[in-house]
Design an enzyme around this catalytic site. Structure first.
Site, PDB file in Angstrom:
ATOM      1  N   TYR A  84       7.051  -1.386   2.039  1.00 14.49           N
ATOM      2  CA  TYR A  84       5.603  -1.188   2.157  1.00 14.49           C
ATOM      3  C   TYR A  84       5.182  -0.642   3.525  1.00 14.49           C
ATOM      4  O   TYR A  84       4.001  -0.389   3.742  1.00 14.49           O
ATOM      5  CB  TYR A  84       4.883  -2.509   1.901  1.00 14.49           C
ATOM      6  CG  TYR A  84       5.150  -3.068   0.524  1.00 14.49           C
ATOM      7  CD1 TYR A  84       4.533  -2.539  -0.601  1.00 14.49           C
ATOM      8  CD2 TYR A  84       6.044  -4.119   0.341  1.00 14.49           C
ATOM      9  CE1 TYR A  84       4.778  -3.038  -1.867  1.00 14.49           C
ATOM     10  CE2 TYR A  84       6.302  -4.636  -0.918  1.00 14.49           C
ATOM     11  CZ  TYR A  84       5.666  -4.093  -2.019  1.00 14.49           C
ATOM     12  OH  TYR A  84       5.917  -4.589  -3.273  1.00 14.49           O
ATOM     13  N   HIS A  94      -2.034   0.253   2.164  1.00 16.96           N
ATOM     14  CA  HIS A  94      -2.401  -1.166   2.099  1.00 16.96           C
ATOM     15  C   HIS A  94      -1.951  -1.939   3.337  1.00 16.96           C
ATOM     16  O   HIS A  94      -2.340  -3.089   3.509  1.00 16.96           O
ATOM     17  CB  HIS A  94      -1.777  -1.784   0.843  1.00 16.96           C
ATOM     18  CG  HIS A  94      -2.673  -2.730   0.111  1.00 16.96           C
ATOM     19  ND1 HIS A  94      -4.048  -2.770   0.264  1.00 16.96           N
ATOM     20  CD2 HIS A  94      -2.383  -3.700  -0.816  1.00 16.96           C
ATOM     21  CE1 HIS A  94      -4.560  -3.708  -0.519  1.00 16.96           C
ATOM     22  NE2 HIS A  94      -3.572  -4.286  -1.184  1.00 16.96           N
ATOM     23  N   TYR A 124       2.665 -11.769   1.190  1.00 19.51           N
ATOM     24  CA  TYR A 124       2.193 -10.654   0.375  1.00 19.51           C
ATOM     25  C   TYR A 124       0.667 -10.690   0.344  1.00 19.51           C
ATOM     26  O   TYR A 124       0.033 -11.733   0.479  1.00 19.51           O
ATOM     27  CB  TYR A 124       2.800 -10.636  -1.033  1.00 19.51           C
ATOM     28  CG  TYR A 124       4.263 -10.235  -0.994  1.00 19.51           C
ATOM     29  CD1 TYR A 124       4.626  -8.891  -0.981  1.00 19.51           C
ATOM     30  CD2 TYR A 124       5.261 -11.198  -0.924  1.00 19.51           C
ATOM     31  CE1 TYR A 124       5.958  -8.516  -0.909  1.00 19.51           C
ATOM     32  CE2 TYR A 124       6.594 -10.837  -0.847  1.00 19.51           C
ATOM     33  CZ  TYR A 124       6.940  -9.491  -0.833  1.00 19.51           C
ATOM     34  OH  TYR A 124       8.264  -9.120  -0.732  1.00 19.51           O
ATOM     35  N   ASN A 143      -1.902 -10.475  -1.674  1.00 13.84           N
ATOM     36  CA  ASN A 143      -2.803 -11.240  -2.532  1.00 13.84           C
ATOM     37  C   ASN A 143      -2.842 -12.730  -2.198  1.00 13.84           C
ATOM     38  O   ASN A 143      -3.707 -13.451  -2.712  1.00 13.84           O
ATOM     39  CB  ASN A 143      -2.417 -11.054  -3.997  1.00 13.84           C
ATOM     40  CG  ASN A 143      -2.628  -9.631  -4.464  1.00 13.84           C
ATOM     41  OD1 ASN A 143      -3.096  -8.776  -3.712  1.00 13.84           O
ATOM     42  ND2 ASN A 143      -2.274  -9.354  -5.708  1.00 13.84           N
TER      43      ASN A 143
END
Length: 247
Positions: free
Chosen positions: A60, A65, A110, A112
């Protein structure tokens, strides 16, 4: 009738003693006032917790994000703060900017589940939420445009939603919003968020990171209200300038 030598010497001695005592009392008063003034002037500044949101792992790194992580890294590097420990499920660093203590965190839960780290960090350091600022990506701002806000909702950002949940639904904490633009055409927003920046967008984000660092340094020296007013005015003009440019 003139006083005798003994009376004259006693009177002079008393005056001298009184003068010395008066001078000493004055000195003690001045010292007391200086100490009090020093005490007022050296009250320790309140610490700040800076939290950048993102996803852990090389997969990532460099994605839209993860610009919250990038802002933490940019600020840490600018101030020589090492991000070399793990605390409350976050990569963590701490240091001083001038006289102000600063804690930096990148939750590793992560995106969320970001609140699972952010909530305990704020509680551990007993920080009021107005001393916790969260850095996150924002599709409602053009790529590279920033906003410094004192509170707000989550705007369907799942990382922010988790943070608010773990702050017991309290939304009154500052945020640094980092514009990444909207997905083109009918592109799935989730795919867009996990995509890496192209060359043009990368240049804008790098520029925005430098601007964000300056805004955060201003926040630490002048406070949120002054820094937000000045910074957002500059970013408003930038918004008008770049909103129609291709990315």
């Amino acid at each position: 009738m003139k006083p005798g030598p003994n009376r004259l010497n006693l009177a002079i001695g008393n005056r001298i003693s009184c003068g010395v005592a008066g001078d000493m009392a004055t000195r003690h008063l001045h010292l007391h006032l200086r100490l009090n003034k020093r005490c007022f002037c050296t009250v320790a500044p309140r610490p700040w917790l800076f939290v950048g949101l993102g996803n852990p792992g090389d997969k990532y790194k460099g994605t839209r994000h993860n610009v919250g992580f990038e802002m933490i890294d940019a600020f840490a590097e600018s101030q020589g703060i090492l991000m070399n420990t793990v605390h409350c499920k976050a990569v963590f660093g701490k240091g001083f900017v001038g006289e102000v203590p600063v804690f930096l965190a990148k939750p590793q839960t992560y995106m969320n589940l970001s609140g699972e780290s952010t909530g305990p960090l704020a509680a551990y350091y007993k920080l009021p939420l107005n001393q916790v600022i969260v850095f996150h990506d924002d599709m409602n701002l053009p790529c590279g445009v920033l906003r410094l806000n004192d509170k707000g909702g989550h705007g369907s950002h799942k990382g922010l939603k988790s943070v608010i949940y773990h702050f017991r639904d309290n939304r009154e904490f500052p945020r640094l919003r980092i514009g990444i633009g909207k997905p083109p055409g009918q592109m799935d927003p989730k795919a867009f968020l996990l995509q890496k920046f192209n060359v043009t967008a990368r240049q804008r984000i790098d520029e925005a990171l430098h601007e964000g660092v300056d805004a955060l340094k201003l926040l630490l020296s002048k406070g949120l209200d002054v820094s937000a007013k000045r910074f957002n005015k500059e970013q408003k003009y930038k918004h008008l300038r770049v909103q129609t440019l291709p990315v």
